[in-house]
Design an enzyme around this catalytic site. Structure first.
Site, PDB file in Angstrom:
ATOM      1  N   SER A 137      20.425  -5.349 -21.526  1.00  0.00           N
ATOM      2  CA  SER A 137      21.714  -4.880 -22.022  1.00  0.00           C
ATOM      3  C   SER A 137      22.677  -6.054 -22.202  1.00  0.00           C
ATOM      4  O   SER A 137      22.851  -6.861 -21.298  1.00  0.00           O
ATOM      5  CB  SER A 137      22.255  -3.868 -20.995  1.00  0.00           C
ATOM      6  OG  SER A 137      23.523  -3.398 -21.342  1.00  0.00           O
ATOM      7  N   SER A 189      34.123  -4.250 -30.460  1.00  0.00           N
ATOM      8  CA  SER A 189      35.396  -3.793 -31.016  1.00  0.00           C
ATOM      9  C   SER A 189      36.619  -4.476 -30.457  1.00  0.00           C
ATOM     10  O   SER A 189      37.705  -4.306 -30.989  1.00  0.00           O
ATOM     11  CB  SER A 189      35.533  -2.302 -30.803  1.00  0.00           C
ATOM     12  OG  SER A 189      35.766  -2.059 -29.431  1.00  0.00           O
ATOM     13  N   HIS A 217      31.519   0.988 -34.280  1.00  0.00           N
ATOM     14  CA  HIS A 217      32.640   0.389 -35.016  1.00  0.00           C
ATOM     15  C   HIS A 217      32.234  -0.137 -36.383  1.00  0.00           C
ATOM     16  O   HIS A 217      32.973  -0.898 -37.011  1.00  0.00           O
ATOM     17  CB  HIS A 217      33.300  -0.711 -34.184  1.00  0.00           C
ATOM     18  CG  HIS A 217      34.053  -0.139 -33.034  1.00  0.00           C
ATOM     19  ND1 HIS A 217      35.341   0.325 -33.132  1.00  0.00           N
ATOM     20  CD2 HIS A 217      33.663   0.120 -31.759  1.00  0.00           C
ATOM     21  CE1 HIS A 217      35.733   0.819 -31.968  1.00  0.00           C
ATOM     22  NE2 HIS A 217      34.734   0.708 -31.119  1.00  0.00           N
ATOM     23  N   LYS A 248      35.538   7.757 -35.352  1.00  0.00           N
ATOM     24  CA  LYS A 248      36.310   6.588 -35.737  1.00  0.00           C
ATOM     25  C   LYS A 248      36.411   6.543 -37.268  1.00  0.00           C
ATOM     26  O   LYS A 248      37.167   7.301 -37.836  1.00  0.00           O
ATOM     27  CB  LYS A 248      35.733   5.356 -35.057  1.00  0.00           C
ATOM     28  CG  LYS A 248      36.033   5.441 -33.539  1.00  0.00           C
ATOM     29  CD  LYS A 248      35.403   4.406 -32.646  1.00  0.00           C
ATOM     30  CE  LYS A 248      35.766   4.699 -31.182  1.00  0.00           C
ATOM     31  NZ  LYS A 248      34.992   3.925 -30.217  1.00  0.00           N
ATOM     32  N   THR A 277      25.316  21.391 -22.922  1.00  0.00           N
ATOM     33  CA  THR A 277      26.724  21.392 -23.307  1.00  0.00           C
ATOM     34  C   THR A 277      26.882  22.121 -24.640  1.00  0.00           C
ATOM     35  O   THR A 277      25.969  22.098 -25.478  1.00  0.00           O
ATOM     36  CB  THR A 277      27.261  19.940 -23.367  1.00  0.00           C
ATOM     37  OG1 THR A 277      28.674  19.976 -23.482  1.00  0.00           O
ATOM     38  CG2 THR A 277      26.692  19.144 -24.521  1.00  0.00           C
TER      39      THR A 277
HETATM   40  C1  LIG Z   1      34.470   4.423 -28.861  1.00  0.00           C
HETATM   41  C2  LIG Z   1      33.112   3.864 -28.544  1.00  0.00           C
HETATM   42  C3  LIG Z   1      32.058   4.698 -28.192  1.00  0.00           C
HETATM   43  C4  LIG Z   1      32.269   6.154 -27.922  1.00  0.00           C
HETATM   44  O1  LIG Z   1      32.431   6.874 -29.082  1.00  0.00           O
HETATM   45  P1  LIG Z   1      33.285   8.233 -29.047  1.00  0.00           P
HETATM   46  O2  LIG Z   1      32.782   9.014 -30.178  1.00  0.00           O
HETATM   47  O3  LIG Z   1      34.720   7.833 -29.124  1.00  0.00           O
HETATM   48  O4  LIG Z   1      32.992   8.874 -27.715  1.00  0.00           O
HETATM   49  C5  LIG Z   1      30.788   4.172 -28.068  1.00  0.00           C
HETATM   50  N1  LIG Z   1      30.559   2.854 -28.255  1.00  0.00           N
HETATM   51  C6  LIG Z   1      31.562   2.008 -28.566  1.00  0.00           C
HETATM   52  C7  LIG Z   1      31.242   0.571 -28.768  1.00  0.00           C
HETATM   53  C8  LIG Z   1      32.867   2.484 -28.711  1.00  0.00           C
HETATM   54  O5  LIG Z   1      33.863   1.643 -28.969  1.00  0.00           O
END
Ligand SMILES: *Cc1c(COP(=O)(O)O)cnc(C)c1O
Length: 408
Positions: A137, A189, A217, A248, A277
């Site tokens: 990782s 990010s 991202h 996003k 879920t």
């Molecule tokens: C925001 C983010 C996530 C999580 O995504 P969500 O849909 O907001 O839960 C996963 N990986 C990275 C790198 C992120 O910045």
């Protein structure tokens, strides 16, 4: 045990470190993004320009997205009504998964309630499926991947950020026949740098490892159809599992993986965070699909996005601000102190109607506190002028008050 005292002490510690978070109470105005209404603590309402949204292209207000959500609600109502297994799979979910599989050139895709859950559930489940798995990782991987790796309860090795030589050392040292997963991101990010995808794929081939790439991202933003950096660089077919978000650049909500059918079927069958879920509401699936399909064909938006980011970097650098090196649409400027960072951010909002939240520890390492700007195609030159003028007023004052950071 004084429970209340323990909670209060925890908050005091956070405050003492200057990383207590206060959320801005904002209302976006559809059709006017990035302008929003901000409600102050005193209850006043003022217009602000949002400079830190991850709705990178303003897709959250695009008519085809909004209308698909509305008509899905009119047709089938609000919620999914159950887990995917218990009546929560609607035609909207099925179509969205098809659209995502097609986007990434994979045979299958699987939806999760968020990108966070997609990472956590998938990585943890790989640990259940592959006996004696070892996960490699990147040290700057997102919190959701770190939690997933923990949940996998297997051996793990953390490689220095983007350092493929270090990764190779670790791979070489591992038993040759042990199953391996290399987990990393395309766009990081907070710094805006990019993972060495091709080199990682070469190592994965050499050491017979699976590749797991978080393109959260990058989806919607890079590549000819918006599948991400792996698409842009012609490497999509070499990544085993691509993970993305619908929250996003796609402007809605939800997360997913795209991969070969066998992988997706196994995760679908075994991932607790998928099985137990409630499925995302049909309206979200409808809106996300409209957004994904729209962006497959809207390359001009991606070009405009890149132009805006490059222009803002240049303008801030010309004005002497410490713009951190970024290869992407992320425009971070380094402040280097949490209290100062918050003060600058507060004054930009209070005095100039500019909303950019301070990025402090633990989101980034201490000493690298920053303001992180994410200009969209909807940020105009006039907004750029306004931002630079506001920073000029606030930055020196705040820095002088603190004996800190001068401009170059
Ligand atoms: C925001 C983010 C996530 C999580 O995504 P969500 O849909 O907001 O839960 C996963 N990986 C990275 C790198 C992120 O910045």
């Amino acid at each position: 045990m004084n429970y209340n005292g323990a909670f209060e002490a925890a908050v005091r510690r956070v405050k003492a470190e200057g990383r207590y978070r206060v959320f801005a109470n904002l209302m976006r105005r559809k059709g006017e993004f990035p302008v929003a209404r901000w409600r102050t603590e005193e209850g006043d309402v003022r217009d602000v320009t949002v400079w830190c949204s991850n709705d990178y292209l303003g897709m959250g207000q695009v008519p085809c997205v909004v209308e698909s959500m509305k008509s899905a609600i009119d047709e089938v109502g609000s919620g999914a009504g159950g887990t995917r297994n218990i009546s929560g799979t609607t035609h909207y979910h099925v179509e969205l998964e098809r659209s995502l599989a097609d986007l990434h050139g994979k045979s299958s895709a699987l939806l999760f309630t968020s990108g966070y859950i997609a990472n956590e559930a998938t990585l943890a489940t790989l640990g259940k499926i592959l006996p004696n798995l070892i996960i490699f990782s990147d040290e700057l991987n997102h919190a959701s991947m770190i939690e997933g790796v923990k949940g996998a309860r297997c051996e793990k090795h953390v490689w220095r950020h983007n350092d493929v030589e270090h990764l190779e050392e670790l791979l070489k040292a591992a038993p040759i026949d042990a199953p391996k997963v290399i987990a990393f991101e395309s766009v990081y990010s907070m710094d805006g740098d990019i993972g060495p995808i091709e080199a990682v794929c070469d190592l994965a081939e050499k050491y017979n490892a699976l590749t797991y790439l978080d393109e959260v991202h990058a989806v919607g933003l890079y590549g000819l159809r918006g599948a991400g950096i792996a698409e842009r660089d012609g490497l999509m077919h070499r990544i085993d599992i691509i993970e993305g978000t619908l929250g996003k650049a796609f402007g809605v909500m939800g997360g997913y993986i795209a991969a070969d059918g066998a992988i997706v079927d196994a995760i679908r069958s075994m991932a607790s965070g998928f099985i137990f879920t409630t499925a995302i509401p049909p309206a979200l699936a409808a809106g996300a699909r409209a957004s994904v399909e729209y962006l497959k064909a809207a390359h001009h938006l991606r070009e405009s996005h890149q132009e805006r980011a490059a222009t803002l970097k240049q303008r801030l650098a010309d004005a002497g601000y410490p713009v951190m090196p970024s290869e992407t649409h992320i425009v971070p400027i380094k402040v280097g102190d949490p209290v100062l960072c918050k003060r600058i951010s507060d004054r930009l909002l209070d005095e100039h109607g500019i909303y950019v939240q301070p990025i402090n520890y633990p989101t980034v390492p201490r000493g690298t506190e920053r303001l992180r700007f994410t200009p969209t195609p909807l940020h105009t030159d006039a907004m750029f002028d306004q931002l630079v003028a506001a920073l000029d007023e606030v930055w020196e004052d705040a820095a002088v008050a603190d004996g800190g950071i001068a401009r170059a």
